[in-house]
Motif scaffolding. Structure first.
Motif, PDB file in Angstrom:
ATOM      1  N   VAL A 109       0.835  -1.205   0.000  1.00 30.83           N
ATOM      2  CA  VAL A 109       0.000   0.000   0.000  1.00 30.83           C
ATOM      3  C   VAL A 109       0.868   1.253   0.000  1.00 30.83           C
ATOM      4  N   GLN A 110       1.852   1.292   0.881  1.00 29.84           N
ATOM      5  CA  GLN A 110       2.730   2.453   0.968  1.00 29.84           C
ATOM      6  C   GLN A 110       3.532   2.621  -0.319  1.00 29.84           C
ATOM      7  N   LEU A 111       3.968   1.522  -0.895  1.00 27.09           N
ATOM      8  CA  LEU A 111       4.746   1.563  -2.127  1.00 27.09           C
ATOM      9  C   LEU A 111       3.910   2.161  -3.262  1.00 27.09           C
ATOM     10  N   GLU A 112       2.643   1.819  -3.321  1.00 15.36           N
ATOM     11  CA  GLU A 112       1.752   2.371  -4.341  1.00 15.36           C
ATOM     12  C   GLU A 112       1.554   3.866  -4.117  1.00 15.36           C
ATOM     13  N   TYR A 113       1.351   4.252  -2.891  1.00 12.06           N
ATOM     14  CA  TYR A 113       1.129   5.663  -2.558  1.00 12.06           C
ATOM     15  C   TYR A 113       2.333   6.519  -2.934  1.00 12.06           C
ATOM     16  N   GLU A 114       3.549   5.951  -2.799  1.00 15.41           N
ATOM     17  CA  GLU A 114       4.765   6.716  -3.047  1.00 15.41           C
ATOM     18  C   GLU A 114       5.389   6.394  -4.395  1.00 15.41           C
ATOM     19  N   GLN A 115       4.574   5.894  -5.317  1.00 11.66           N
ATOM     20  CA  GLN A 115       4.956   5.691  -6.714  1.00 11.66           C
ATOM     21  C   GLN A 115       6.211   4.830  -6.877  1.00 11.66           C
ATOM     22  N   GLY A 116       6.230   3.737  -6.123  1.00 13.30           N
ATOM     23  CA  GLY A 116       7.250   2.729  -6.321  1.00 13.30           C
ATOM     24  C   GLY A 116       8.568   2.960  -5.628  1.00 13.30           C
ATOM     25  N   ARG A 117       8.734   4.082  -4.926  1.00 16.29           N
ATOM     26  CA  ARG A 117      10.002   4.367  -4.226  1.00 16.29           C
ATOM     27  C   ARG A 117       9.867   3.924  -2.780  1.00 16.29           C
ATOM     28  N   PRO A 118      10.616   2.914  -2.362  1.00 14.07           N
ATOM     29  CA  PRO A 118      10.498   2.394  -0.992  1.00 14.07           C
ATOM     30  C   PRO A 118      10.852   3.454   0.046  1.00 14.07           C
ATOM     31  N   ARG A 119      10.197   3.361   1.195  1.00  9.70           N
ATOM     32  CA  ARG A 119      10.380   4.354   2.252  1.00  9.70           C
ATOM     33  C   ARG A 119      11.784   4.301   2.852  1.00  9.70           C
ATOM     34  N   ASN A 120      12.360   3.123   3.034  1.00 12.53           N
ATOM     35  CA  ASN A 120      13.713   3.006   3.589  1.00 12.53           C
ATOM     36  C   ASN A 120      14.337   1.684   3.155  1.00 12.53           C
ATOM     37  N   PRO A 121      15.645   1.511   3.343  1.00 15.17           N
ATOM     38  CA  PRO A 121      16.322   0.304   2.836  1.00 15.17           C
ATOM     39  C   PRO A 121      16.119  -0.952   3.664  1.00 15.17           C
ATOM     40  N   PHE A 122      15.379  -0.864   4.767  1.00 15.36           N
ATOM     41  CA  PHE A 122      15.223  -2.019   5.641  1.00 15.36           C
ATOM     42  C   PHE A 122      13.865  -2.695   5.537  1.00 15.36           C
ATOM     43  N   ILE A 123      12.872  -2.036   4.942  1.00 15.76           N
ATOM     44  CA  ILE A 123      11.650  -2.770   4.614  1.00 15.76           C
ATOM     45  C   ILE A 123      11.947  -3.626   3.393  1.00 15.76           C
ATOM     46  N   ASN A 124      11.098  -4.608   3.104  1.00 14.66           N
ATOM     47  CA  ASN A 124      11.395  -5.547   2.033  1.00 14.66           C
ATOM     48  C   ASN A 124      11.594  -4.869   0.687  1.00 14.66           C
ATOM     49  N   ALA A 125      10.690  -3.945   0.346  1.00 13.93           N
ATOM     50  CA  ALA A 125      10.810  -3.267  -0.938  1.00 13.93           C
ATOM     51  C   ALA A 125      12.130  -2.509  -1.040  1.00 13.93           C
ATOM     52  N   GLY A 126      12.519  -1.834   0.033  1.00 11.67           N
ATOM     53  CA  GLY A 126      13.781  -1.100   0.034  1.00 11.67           C
ATOM     54  C   GLY A 126      14.980  -2.007  -0.121  1.00 11.67           C
ATOM     55  N   ALA A 127      14.956  -3.130   0.565  1.00  7.42           N
ATOM     56  CA  ALA A 127      16.073  -4.075   0.482  1.00  7.42           C
ATOM     57  C   ALA A 127      16.161  -4.714  -0.900  1.00  7.42           C
ATOM     58  N   ILE A 128      15.017  -4.914  -1.542  1.00  3.55           N
ATOM     59  CA  ILE A 128      15.017  -5.445  -2.909  1.00  3.55           C
ATOM     60  C   ILE A 128      15.642  -4.416  -3.855  1.00  3.55           C
ATOM     61  N   ALA A 129      15.329  -3.138  -3.667  1.00  4.74           N
ATOM     62  CA  ALA A 129      15.937  -2.084  -4.485  1.00  4.74           C
ATOM     63  C   ALA A 129      17.446  -2.001  -4.240  1.00  4.74           C
ATOM     64  N   VAL A 130      17.866  -2.150  -2.997  1.00  5.24           N
ATOM     65  CA  VAL A 130      19.291  -2.152  -2.667  1.00  5.24           C
ATOM     66  C   VAL A 130      19.985  -3.342  -3.332  1.00  5.24           C
ATOM     67  N   THR A 131      19.337  -4.499  -3.297  1.00  8.11           N
ATOM     68  CA  THR A 131      19.886  -5.690  -3.949  1.00  8.11           C
ATOM     69  C   THR A 131      20.042  -5.457  -5.445  1.00  8.11           C
ATOM     70  N   ASP A 132      19.077  -4.772  -6.061  1.00  8.35           N
ATOM     71  CA  ASP A 132      19.153  -4.448  -7.479  1.00  8.35           C
ATOM     72  C   ASP A 132      20.378  -3.586  -7.774  1.00  8.35           C
ATOM     73  N   ALA A 133      20.690  -2.639  -6.882  1.00  5.37           N
ATOM     74  CA  ALA A 133      21.861  -1.782  -7.076  1.00  5.37           C
ATOM     75  C   ALA A 133      23.147  -2.589  -7.032  1.00  5.37           C
ATOM     76  N   ILE A 134      23.221  -3.566  -6.139  1.00  7.37           N
ATOM     77  CA  ILE A 134      24.408  -4.428  -6.049  1.00  7.37           C
ATOM     78  C   ILE A 134      24.526  -5.299  -7.289  1.00  7.37           C
ATOM     79  N   LEU A 135      23.386  -5.742  -7.809  1.00 11.81           N
ATOM     80  CA  LEU A 135      23.370  -6.659  -8.951  1.00 11.81           C
ATOM     81  C   LEU A 135      23.769  -5.984 -10.253  1.00 11.81           C
TER      82      LEU A 135
END
Length: 319
Positions: A109-135
C-alpha cells in the motif's frame, strides 16, 4: 550497582550481567511465535536463546545458544546497504528513502502511494531495491558472492554459508515480495530482471550465522567504520554513523519507535529471530530467539537487549 558487605560500591561485570540475563530469559514462558509464513522458520524451537557481545577491548562475551545458527533474514540488509553505498554512493537515495515506514515490512500500500520508491532500505521493498543496485553490472552469482565475501570478511569467519533450504522456502512462498519487485520495476526503480534480483535477495536473507559470528560482523558499525578500534577501515566514520541512524529509526519496521524507547540502541531485526544491536564506540551485540512479536521482531531478544542496555547504561540517549 550494589553494596558489598564492607559497604563498598560494586559494579557487576559484563560477564555477570550476560549470565544473569541468560538465566532470566530461560525462565520465561512468554516466547512469542515463529515466522510461520516461511515453512523452514515455522519449525523453530522457541526454547532457544543466544547472546554475544563483541567489545572494544577485543573480548567476546556470550551466553545461551551462542553457537547455534539461524538465518539472518532482514539483518542481512545492513550488510547489503553497506555494499550498495560502497558501489553507488549517495545516488542510492534517489531510489530508496530514509524515513520510517509505520507499516508492515511487506506492505504494498505504501509503495503504491509513493509511486514505487520504498520508504527506507530495511523494509522488504527497500532491500530489494538495494539488492538491485548491487546486482547491476553483475551476474546473480557474482553479486551474491560479493555479499557473502563481505559478511565473511567483517565477521572474520570464512565458514559462513547460505542455508539453501531456507532460501528455497522463501522463494516458494515469496508471493508478496514478487509483487513488490514487479511493482517497483514498473516505475523503473529496479533495473535488472525481477527473477535475478529476487534470487539474490532470497539467498542473502538465508545466510546463516550464529550470535558469535553476527556480533563480530557488526563491529565496524560500533567502532567508527573500522574492523576493530584503530584497525583496518571498512567504511568511513560518517557512513557508519548514518547506517546506525537508519538502524535506530527504521531497523524494527513499525516497531522501531518502541525498540528505541525501550532499548535505546541502533538495531536491526530479522524474522529468523535475530537482532544485531550497536553500542557506538563500545560494543556490537547479537541476540537470537526465534519467537516473534506482532511486528516480526524477536520477543525475548528485544527483552534481553533492554535488560543489557539498562544494566550496562548503554543507551545512546544517556544514563
Amino acid at each position: 550497582m550494589t553494596l558489598t558487605p564492607e559497604g563498598l560500591e560494586h559494579t557487576p561485570t559484563l560477564d555477570t550481567i550476560i549470565e544473569g540475563i541468560t538465566c532470566r530469559i530461560a525462565e520465561r514462558s512468554d516466547r512469542g511465535r515463529p515466522a510461520d509464513y516461511i515453512p523452514e522458520l515455522a519449525r523453530a524451537d522457541l526454547s532457544r536463546f543466544g547472546i554475544a557481545v563483541a567489545t572494544a577491548d577485543g573480548r567476546l562475551v556470550t551466553g545461551g545458544d551462542r553457537d547455534m545458527g539461524f538465518s539472518l533474514q532482514s539483518i542481512s540488509k545492513v550488510f547489503t546497504l553497506t555494499l550498495a553505498l560502497g558501489q553507488v554512493g549517495d545516488a542510492l537515495w534517489r531510489r530508496v528513502g530514509r524515513e520510517p515506514s509505520g507499516n508492515p515490512f511487506n506492505s504494498i500500500v505504501q509503495l503504491e502511494y509513493e509511486q514505487g520508491r520504498p520508504r527506507n532500505p530495511f523494509i522488504n521493498a527497500g532491500a530489494i531495491a538495494v539488492t538491485d543496485a548491487i546486482l547491476s553490472g553483475h551476474q546473480p552469482r557474482e553479486a551474491l558472492g560479493a555479499i557473502l565475501r563481505f559478511i565473511r570478511f567483517v565477521s572474520d569467519d570464512d565458514g559462513i554459508t547460505i542455508n539453501e533450504d531456507v532460501a528455497r522456502s522463501e522463494k516458494e512462498n515469496g508471493f508478496r515480495n514478487i509483487a513488490l519487485a514487479n511493482y517497483m520495476r514498473s516505475f523503473g526503480i529496479l533495473e535488472n530482471p525481477v527473477d535475478y534480483v529476487l534470487g539474490v535477495y532470497f539467498h542473502h536473507c538465508a545466510i546463516e550465522m550464529n550470535c558469535r559470528q553476527l556480533a563480530m560482523a557488526g563491529r565496524y558499525l560500533a567502532f567508527g567504520g573500522r574492523h576493530t578500534p584503530g584497525g583496518a577501515r571498512v567504511v568511513s566514520a560518517e557512513r557508519a554513523r548514518r547506517i546506525n541512524a537508519l538502524m535506530l529509526t527504521c531497523g524494527h519496521y513499525d516497531g522501531s519507535g518502541d525498540f528505541a524507547f525501550h532499548v535505546g540502541l541502533p538495531g536491526k531485526s530479522g524474522v529468523g529471530g535475530g537482532i544485531l544491536a550497536i553500542v557506538p564506540g563500545k560494543a556490537s551485540i547479537a541476540v537470537w530467539s526465534p519467537g516473534l512479536d506482532a511486528n516480526g521482531n524477536s520477543w525475548l531478544g528485544a527483552a534481553a537487549l533492554e535488560q543489557l542496555a539498562k544494566e550496562m547504561r548503554w543507551s545512546v540517549f544517556g544514563d
